[in-house]
Design a protein around this motif. Structure first.
Motif, mmCIF file in Angstrom:
data_model
loop_
_atom_site.group_PDB
_atom_site.id
_atom_site.type_symbol
_atom_site.label_atom_id
_atom_site.label_comp_id
_atom_site.label_asym_id
_atom_site.label_seq_id
_atom_site.Cartn_x
_atom_site.Cartn_y
_atom_site.Cartn_z
ATOM 1 N N LYS A 1 -58.607 -3.776 45.930
ATOM 2 C CA LYS A 1 -59.991 -4.303 46.082
ATOM 3 C C LYS A 1 -59.717 -5.505 46.928
ATOM 4 O O LYS A 1 -59.080 -6.296 46.250
ATOM 5 C CB LYS A 1 -60.650 -4.519 45.153
ATOM 6 C CG LYS A 1 -62.128 -4.851 45.102
ATOM 7 C CD LYS A 1 -63.235 -3.866 45.815
ATOM 8 C CE LYS A 1 -64.641 -4.377 45.624
ATOM 9 N NZ LYS A 1 -65.355 -3.402 46.356
ATOM 10 N N GLN A 2 -60.263 -5.703 48.026
ATOM 11 C CA GLN A 2 -60.176 -6.967 48.819
ATOM 12 C C GLN A 2 -61.195 -8.102 47.967
ATOM 13 O O GLN A 2 -62.267 -7.673 48.413
ATOM 14 C CB GLN A 2 -60.334 -6.861 50.136
ATOM 15 C CG GLN A 2 -60.234 -8.302 51.103
ATOM 16 C CD GLN A 2 -60.227 -8.049 52.483
ATOM 17 O OE1 GLN A 2 -59.349 -7.160 53.108
ATOM 18 N NE2 GLN A 2 -61.369 -8.229 53.186
ATOM 19 N N THR A 3 -60.840 -8.985 47.371
ATOM 20 C CA THR A 3 -61.547 -9.912 47.000
ATOM 21 C C THR A 3 -61.396 -11.329 47.482
ATOM 22 O O THR A 3 -62.531 -12.049 47.344
ATOM 23 C CB THR A 3 -61.211 -10.105 45.240
ATOM 24 O OG1 THR A 3 -59.776 -10.459 45.081
ATOM 25 C CG2 THR A 3 -61.525 -8.632 44.689
ATOM 26 N N VAL B 1 -60.646 -13.472 51.322
ATOM 27 C CA VAL B 1 -60.603 -13.445 52.652
ATOM 28 C C VAL B 1 -59.861 -14.716 52.997
ATOM 29 O O VAL B 1 -60.200 -15.720 53.132
ATOM 30 C CB VAL B 1 -62.076 -13.297 53.168
ATOM 31 C CG1 VAL B 1 -61.698 -13.458 54.672
ATOM 32 C CG2 VAL B 1 -62.630 -12.280 52.654
ATOM 33 N N PRO C 1 -57.361 -10.425 57.084
ATOM 34 C CA PRO C 1 -57.473 -10.552 55.654
ATOM 35 C C PRO C 1 -57.001 -9.115 54.861
ATOM 36 O O PRO C 1 -56.506 -9.254 53.676
ATOM 37 C CB PRO C 1 -59.162 -10.708 55.452
ATOM 38 C CG PRO C 1 -59.281 -11.247 56.533
ATOM 39 C CD PRO C 1 -58.589 -10.684 57.798
ATOM 40 N N LEU C 2 -57.161 -7.870 55.374
ATOM 41 C CA LEU C 2 -56.451 -6.603 54.558
ATOM 42 C C LEU C 2 -55.228 -6.750 54.891
ATOM 43 O O LEU C 2 -54.635 -6.525 53.705
ATOM 44 C CB LEU C 2 -57.200 -5.673 55.545
ATOM 45 C CG LEU C 2 -56.575 -4.247 55.279
ATOM 46 C CD1 LEU C 2 -56.809 -4.003 53.775
ATOM 47 C CD2 LEU C 2 -56.624 -3.179 56.167
ATOM 48 N N ARG D 1 -53.455 -9.611 54.471
ATOM 49 C CA ARG D 1 -53.070 -10.386 53.409
ATOM 50 C C ARG D 1 -53.111 -9.682 51.915
ATOM 51 O O ARG D 1 -52.350 -10.204 50.960
ATOM 52 C CB ARG D 1 -53.874 -11.679 53.753
ATOM 53 C CG ARG D 1 -53.862 -12.392 54.573
ATOM 54 C CD ARG D 1 -52.378 -12.753 55.064
ATOM 55 N NE ARG D 1 -52.414 -13.867 56.185
ATOM 56 C CZ ARG D 1 -51.089 -14.005 56.709
ATOM 57 N NH1 ARG D 1 -49.802 -13.780 56.294
ATOM 58 N NH2 ARG D 1 -51.237 -14.952 57.864
ATOM 59 N N THR D 2 -54.159 -8.921 51.978
ATOM 60 C CA THR D 2 -54.641 -8.434 50.626
ATOM 61 C C THR D 2 -53.418 -7.392 50.048
ATOM 62 O O THR D 2 -52.777 -7.440 49.068
ATOM 63 C CB THR D 2 -56.035 -7.568 50.571
ATOM 64 O OG1 THR D 2 -56.971 -8.495 50.728
ATOM 65 C CG2 THR D 2 -55.870 -6.724 49.350
ATOM 66 N N GLY E 1 -61.824 -4.225 55.256
ATOM 67 C CA GLY E 1 -61.427 -4.640 53.898
ATOM 68 C C GLY E 1 -61.070 -3.564 53.173
ATOM 69 O O GLY E 1 -60.334 -3.203 52.239
ATOM 70 N N SER E 2 -62.168 -2.521 53.138
ATOM 71 C CA SER E 2 -62.421 -1.578 52.131
ATOM 72 C C SER E 2 -61.455 -0.243 52.410
ATOM 73 O O SER E 2 -61.305 0.631 51.571
ATOM 74 C CB SER E 2 -63.919 -1.024 52.027
ATOM 75 O OG SER E 2 -64.115 0.107 53.541
ATOM 76 N N CYS F 1 -58.480 -0.594 51.939
ATOM 77 C CA CYS F 1 -57.292 -0.650 51.006
ATOM 78 C C CYS F 1 -57.734 0.116 49.289
ATOM 79 O O CYS F 1 -57.177 0.400 48.657
ATOM 80 C CB CYS F 1 -56.917 -1.851 50.292
ATOM 81 S SG CYS F 1 -58.202 -3.157 49.616
ATOM 82 N N GLU G 1 -65.663 -6.701 56.030
ATOM 83 C CA GLU G 1 -65.956 -5.980 54.637
ATOM 84 C C GLU G 1 -65.517 -4.595 54.842
ATOM 85 O O GLU G 1 -64.853 -3.891 53.748
ATOM 86 C CB GLU G 1 -67.402 -6.306 54.022
ATOM 87 C CG GLU G 1 -67.598 -7.531 53.702
ATOM 88 C CD GLU G 1 -68.996 -8.024 53.356
ATOM 89 O OE1 GLU G 1 -69.108 -8.840 52.813
ATOM 90 O OE2 GLU G 1 -70.000 -7.222 53.730
#
Length: 351
Positions: free
Chosen positions: A147-149, A151, A23-24, A26-27, A138-139, A141, A135
């Motif tokens: 901000k990863q909003t 997923v 997910p990171l 993708r962000t 994800g942080s 970034c 999470e």
């Protein structure tokens, strides 16, 4: 801030944690589609995520020791990254990161840093507690201004892998997959307890499939489970690949497993997971999207082994003690199986 030209991600293992990095990725891709992404990943883990589009992968073979580190350094020779996201705090990974040239070196906050991590970074993610591992990853970034909003995984699965899964699991009979072995032996449940739940599912017309890797430990656990079963399940232990396993997760209804890589792989495709948690906290390392079907005895384990509730021990503490998984009773797992079956519209006849 302006988009960086290049970012290097360092997270080599393990399977579950590698799924949390997707997910990171993708962000970053959504925010900065022109930014070049390079991911240093483990040899096995690359077989799961190595075909993500828009990412250059560099394989780290940890089994090769210093030669594996030199191979990564050679592969990156001449490259200068705008940022390194150093998402693994183990000493080996910290040493590996020294061969990566980057202006900004983002790592963990002080509380989560160890093994000389602070010496190989120059920025840190926000200091937080109570986060799921996904999470926290994800942080990474956030120091870069994002901000990863959302997923999102969308890990590629080839048509031939879906075809293989359809051959193993034909038709629409509800299917319980059982992956009984974690990489940490003290997270494993007893074979006869798995067998009791599997027999219960089989008597209610569920197809039951035993899965796992080809290692001697996984084969030994599978054999012990099979020996305790009255209704013999389909045994696919050692017969799949990571991608074939993902395809099976797309077809089956429920996965029974301790805290393990397959738990997180299944979660990426939206499969329901009946996770068994006593040695680890499901709020931190359980299936990220949906933990309703898990059995959570982590607080009971904390009270038994530490003499205090889980809310009073350090976030992320492992309670990997002999016998800790025996806190999970067969009846509790059967209750969660039936609750999940009912939620999906399958009658088990005993609720």
């Amino acid at each position: 801030m302006s988009a960086p030209q290049s970012i290097c991600l360092l997270r080599t293992s393990a399977i579950g944690d590698v799924t949390h990095v997707v997910p990171l990725v993708r962000t970053l891709q959504q925010a900065w589609p022109q930014t070049s992404l390079t991911w240093i990943v483990g040899k096995l883990e690359r077989k799961l995520v190595g075909d993500l589009p828009g990412v250059e992968f560099v394989t780290f073979d940890k089994g090769a020791g210093w030669a594996g580190m030199r191979a990564v350094k050679e592969a990156l020779r001449g490259q200068q990254f705008d940022a390194l996201l150093q998402m693994q705090v183990a000493l080996r990974s910290n040493l590996l990161s020294l061969g990566i040239h980057a202006k900004r070196r983002v790592g963990y906050d002080h509380a989560r840093a160890k093994d000389l991590h602070g010496l190989v970074i120059n920025e840190r993610i926000p200091a937080r507690t109570g986060e799921h591992v996904l999470e926290a990853i994800g942080s990474f970034c956030e120091p870069l201004g994002l901000k990863q909003t959302d997923v999102r995984w969308d890990i590629p699965i080839a048509d031939e892998d879906h075809a293989w899964a359809a051959e193993q699991l034909p038709g629409d009979q509800p299917t319980l997959l059982v992956s009984p072995t974690s990489s940490h032996a003290l997270r494993n449940w007893q074979p006869q307890r798995y067998a009791a739940v599997m027999d219960h599912a089989a008597t209610h017309d569920w197809r039951v499939v035993l899965i796992g890797g080809p290692s001697p430990g996984e084969r030994g656990m599978a054999d012990a489970v099979l020996a305790a079963c009255h209704h013999q399940p389909i045994d696919l232990t050692g017969k799949d690949t990571l991608k074939k396993l993902m395809a099976m997760f797309c077809r089956a209804q429920l996965l029974l497993t301790p805290d393990s890589g397959p738990m997180h792989m299944a979660n990426t495709v939206g499969m329901k997971v009946l996770g068994l948690h006593a040695a680890s906290n499901p709020a931190r390392s359980g299936p990220y999207s949906d933990r309703r079907w898990c059995v959570d005895k982590y607080d009971a384990a904390s009270r038994k082994y530490f003499g205090k509730p889980a809310s009073e021990i350090l976030w992320g503490s492992k309670i990997e003690r002999p016998g800790v998984m025996d806190l999970i009773e067969i009846g509790e797992v059967i209750e969660r199986f039936e609750a999940a079956a009912e939620a999906m519209g399958y009658r088990t006849g005993s609720r």
